[in-house]
Design a protein around this motif. Structure first.
Motif, PDB file in Angstrom:
ATOM      1  N   VAL A 117       0.868  -1.007   0.202  1.00  0.00           N
ATOM      2  CA  VAL A 117      -0.071   0.155   0.157  1.00  0.00           C
ATOM      3  C   VAL A 117       0.907   1.210  -0.056  1.00  0.00           C
ATOM      4  O   VAL A 117       1.684   1.412   0.958  1.00  0.00           O
ATOM      5  CB  VAL A 117      -0.872   0.234   1.118  1.00  0.00           C
ATOM      6  CG1 VAL A 117      -1.876   1.283   1.363  1.00  0.00           C
ATOM      7  CG2 VAL A 117      -1.734  -1.320   1.385  1.00  0.00           C
ATOM      8  N   PHE A 118       0.882   1.972  -1.130  1.00  0.00           N
ATOM      9  CA  PHE A 118       1.755   3.183  -1.205  1.00  0.00           C
ATOM     10  C   PHE A 118       0.726   4.359  -1.377  1.00  0.00           C
ATOM     11  O   PHE A 118      -0.122   4.479  -2.177  1.00  0.00           O
ATOM     12  CB  PHE A 118       2.802   2.979  -2.249  1.00  0.00           C
ATOM     13  CG  PHE A 118       3.680   4.171  -2.426  1.00  0.00           C
ATOM     14  CD1 PHE A 118       4.631   4.153  -1.775  1.00  0.00           C
ATOM     15  CD2 PHE A 118       3.501   5.040  -3.738  1.00  0.00           C
ATOM     16  CE1 PHE A 118       5.642   5.376  -1.991  1.00  0.00           C
ATOM     17  CE2 PHE A 118       4.689   5.971  -3.804  1.00  0.00           C
ATOM     18  CZ  PHE A 118       5.618   6.264  -2.755  1.00  0.00           C
ATOM     19  N   LYS A 119       0.738   5.314  -0.402  1.00  0.00           N
ATOM     20  CA  LYS A 119       0.334   6.544  -0.369  1.00  0.00           C
ATOM     21  C   LYS A 119       1.184   7.646  -0.699  1.00  0.00           C
ATOM     22  O   LYS A 119       2.226   7.752  -0.107  1.00  0.00           O
ATOM     23  CB  LYS A 119      -0.646   6.903   0.596  1.00  0.00           C
ATOM     24  CG  LYS A 119      -1.596   5.945   0.988  1.00  0.00           C
ATOM     25  CD  LYS A 119      -2.249   6.221   2.484  1.00  0.00           C
ATOM     26  CE  LYS A 119      -3.311   5.135   2.889  1.00  0.00           C
ATOM     27  NZ  LYS A 119      -3.974   5.519   3.984  1.00  0.00           N
ATOM     28  N   MET A 120       0.787   8.728  -1.688  1.00  0.00           N
ATOM     29  CA  MET A 120       1.626   9.754  -2.106  1.00  0.00           C
ATOM     30  C   MET A 120       1.007  10.864  -2.738  1.00  0.00           C
ATOM     31  O   MET A 120      -0.260  10.836  -3.194  1.00  0.00           O
ATOM     32  CB  MET A 120       2.532   9.510  -3.129  1.00  0.00           C
ATOM     33  CG  MET A 120       3.482  10.378  -3.609  1.00  0.00           C
ATOM     34  SD  MET A 120       4.718  10.089  -4.978  1.00  0.00           S
ATOM     35  CE  MET A 120       3.901  11.024  -6.072  1.00  0.00           C
ATOM     36  N   LYS A 121       1.344  12.115  -1.964  1.00  0.00           N
ATOM     37  CA  LYS A 121       0.865  13.278  -2.357  1.00  0.00           C
ATOM     38  C   LYS A 121       1.654  14.104  -3.028  1.00  0.00           C
ATOM     39  O   LYS A 121       2.880  14.380  -2.385  1.00  0.00           O
ATOM     40  CB  LYS A 121      -0.006  14.138  -1.336  1.00  0.00           C
ATOM     41  CG  LYS A 121      -1.125  13.400  -0.674  1.00  0.00           C
ATOM     42  CD  LYS A 121      -1.853  14.117   0.337  1.00  0.00           C
ATOM     43  CE  LYS A 121      -2.774  13.543   0.880  1.00  0.00           C
ATOM     44  NZ  LYS A 121      -3.724  14.044   1.812  1.00  0.00           N
ATOM     45  N   ARG A 122       1.698  14.544  -4.257  1.00  0.00           N
ATOM     46  CA  ARG A 122       2.628  15.082  -5.167  1.00  0.00           C
ATOM     47  C   ARG A 122       2.996  16.365  -4.409  1.00  0.00           C
ATOM     48  O   ARG A 122       2.003  17.220  -4.000  1.00  0.00           O
ATOM     49  CB  ARG A 122       2.454  15.145  -6.621  1.00  0.00           C
ATOM     50  CG  ARG A 122       1.065  15.870  -7.044  1.00  0.00           C
ATOM     51  CD  ARG A 122       0.835  15.868  -8.644  1.00  0.00           C
ATOM     52  NE  ARG A 122      -0.215  16.316  -8.756  1.00  0.00           N
ATOM     53  CZ  ARG A 122      -0.349  17.125  -9.897  1.00  0.00           C
ATOM     54  NH1 ARG A 122       0.604  16.607 -10.798  1.00  0.00           N
ATOM     55  NH2 ARG A 122      -1.207  17.891 -10.416  1.00  0.00           N
ATOM     56  N   ARG A 123       4.333  17.059  -4.725  1.00  0.00           N
ATOM     57  CA  ARG A 123       4.693  18.418  -4.097  1.00  0.00           C
ATOM     58  C   ARG A 123       4.468  18.628  -2.810  1.00  0.00           C
ATOM     59  O   ARG A 123       4.507  19.682  -2.316  1.00  0.00           O
ATOM     60  CB  ARG A 123       3.860  19.250  -5.057  1.00  0.00           C
ATOM     61  CG  ARG A 123       4.342  19.408  -6.650  1.00  0.00           C
ATOM     62  CD  ARG A 123       3.795  20.282  -7.261  1.00  0.00           C
ATOM     63  NE  ARG A 123       2.173  20.793  -7.098  1.00  0.00           N
ATOM     64  CZ  ARG A 123       1.656  20.356  -7.853  1.00  0.00           C
ATOM     65  NH1 ARG A 123       1.599  19.257  -8.953  1.00  0.00           N
ATOM     66  NH2 ARG A 123       0.172  20.762  -7.757  1.00  0.00           N
ATOM     67  N   LYS A 124       4.136  17.540  -1.984  1.00  0.00           N
ATOM     68  CA  LYS A 124       3.766  17.868  -0.650  1.00  0.00           C
ATOM     69  C   LYS A 124       4.795  17.128   0.453  1.00  0.00           C
ATOM     70  O   LYS A 124       4.506  17.222   1.710  1.00  0.00           O
ATOM     71  CB  LYS A 124       2.324  17.529  -0.033  1.00  0.00           C
ATOM     72  CG  LYS A 124       1.316  18.315  -1.006  1.00  0.00           C
ATOM     73  CD  LYS A 124       1.435  19.581  -0.763  1.00  0.00           C
ATOM     74  CE  LYS A 124       0.323  20.201  -1.592  1.00  0.00           C
ATOM     75  NZ  LYS A 124       0.269  21.704  -1.705  1.00  0.00           N
ATOM     76  N   ASP A 125       5.734  16.332  -0.246  1.00  0.00           N
ATOM     77  CA  ASP A 125       6.858  15.658   0.605  1.00  0.00           C
ATOM     78  C   ASP A 125       6.040  14.484   1.440  1.00  0.00           C
ATOM     79  O   ASP A 125       6.239  14.259   2.828  1.00  0.00           O
ATOM     80  CB  ASP A 125       7.480  16.442   1.507  1.00  0.00           C
ATOM     81  CG  ASP A 125       8.867  15.768   1.834  1.00  0.00           C
ATOM     82  OD1 ASP A 125       9.331  14.861   1.362  1.00  0.00           O
ATOM     83  OD2 ASP A 125       9.386  15.938   3.101  1.00  0.00           O
ATOM     84  N   TYR A 126       4.990  14.039   1.229  1.00  0.00           N
ATOM     85  CA  TYR A 126       4.182  13.019   1.686  1.00  0.00           C
ATOM     86  C   TYR A 126       4.034  11.684   1.226  1.00  0.00           C
ATOM     87  O   TYR A 126       3.654  11.615  -0.023  1.00  0.00           O
ATOM     88  CB  TYR A 126       2.652  13.606   1.991  1.00  0.00           C
ATOM     89  CG  TYR A 126       1.693  12.450   2.338  1.00  0.00           C
ATOM     90  CD1 TYR A 126       1.572  12.454   3.884  1.00  0.00           C
ATOM     91  CD2 TYR A 126       1.040  11.723   1.508  1.00  0.00           C
ATOM     92  CE1 TYR A 126       0.869  11.371   4.511  1.00  0.00           C
ATOM     93  CE2 TYR A 126       0.171  10.834   2.365  1.00  0.00           C
ATOM     94  CZ  TYR A 126       0.200  10.609   3.649  1.00  0.00           C
ATOM     95  OH  TYR A 126      -0.532   9.667   4.106  1.00  0.00           O
TER      96      TYR A 126
END
Length: 146
Positions: A117-126
């Motif tokens: 499970v990989f969660k990512m928010k672009r440009r937010k260092d998350y």
């Protein structure tokens, strides 16, 4: 033109008519087509740990992990939702009375495939990476009683 060049030309660019027509096969009339043969076996739709399975005699199932069982033990499930006995279908409301499925535990703990499970928010260092492997119990259906 050489023979091989001519064959290359015709195979790629010439219309079907120049190559001898299209090679469509004639369909058989519907009366002569082979019809599928169904073998009516007794089966039941049973609910095991919140999931529904089609249980036939001799079939192996991977169900969610059943606690406190060992290999070779027999377990009975009585939440049978539907029974088909050679074409005679009985539907329960909500379950069929007197019907049960007897299974034997083949392997008490089987781990499933790894799920990432990989969660990512672009440009937010998350970025969060998580994973798990589901645990199953392998059972074999011994008999369907209806």
């Amino acid at each position: 033109m050489c023979r091989w060049r001519m064959s290359f030309f015709f195979s790629n660019f010439a219309p079907d008519i120049l190559r001898g027509g299209s090679k469509k096969r004639r369909q058989r009339p519907s009366a002569l087509r082979k019809k599928p043969v169904y073998i009516n076996k007794m089966y039941a739709i049973v609910e095991i740990n919140g999931q529904q399975f089609k249980a036939e005699q001799g079939k192996k199932l991977f169900v969610h992990h059943i606690k406190d069982v060992e290999a070779g033990n027999t377990v009975e499930f009585d939440k049978v939702l539907l029974v088909d006995n050679e074409g005679a279908v009985t539907v329960g409301a909500p379950k069929v009375e007197g019907a049960k499925v007897v299974v034997e535990v083949v392997n008490p703990l089987v781990k499933g495939d790894k799920v990432i499970v990989f969660k990512m928010k672009r440009r937010k260092d998350y970025r969060k990476k998580n994973g798990h492997r589901a645990q199953f119990t392998e059972v074999e259906v011994k008999q369907v009683i209806a």
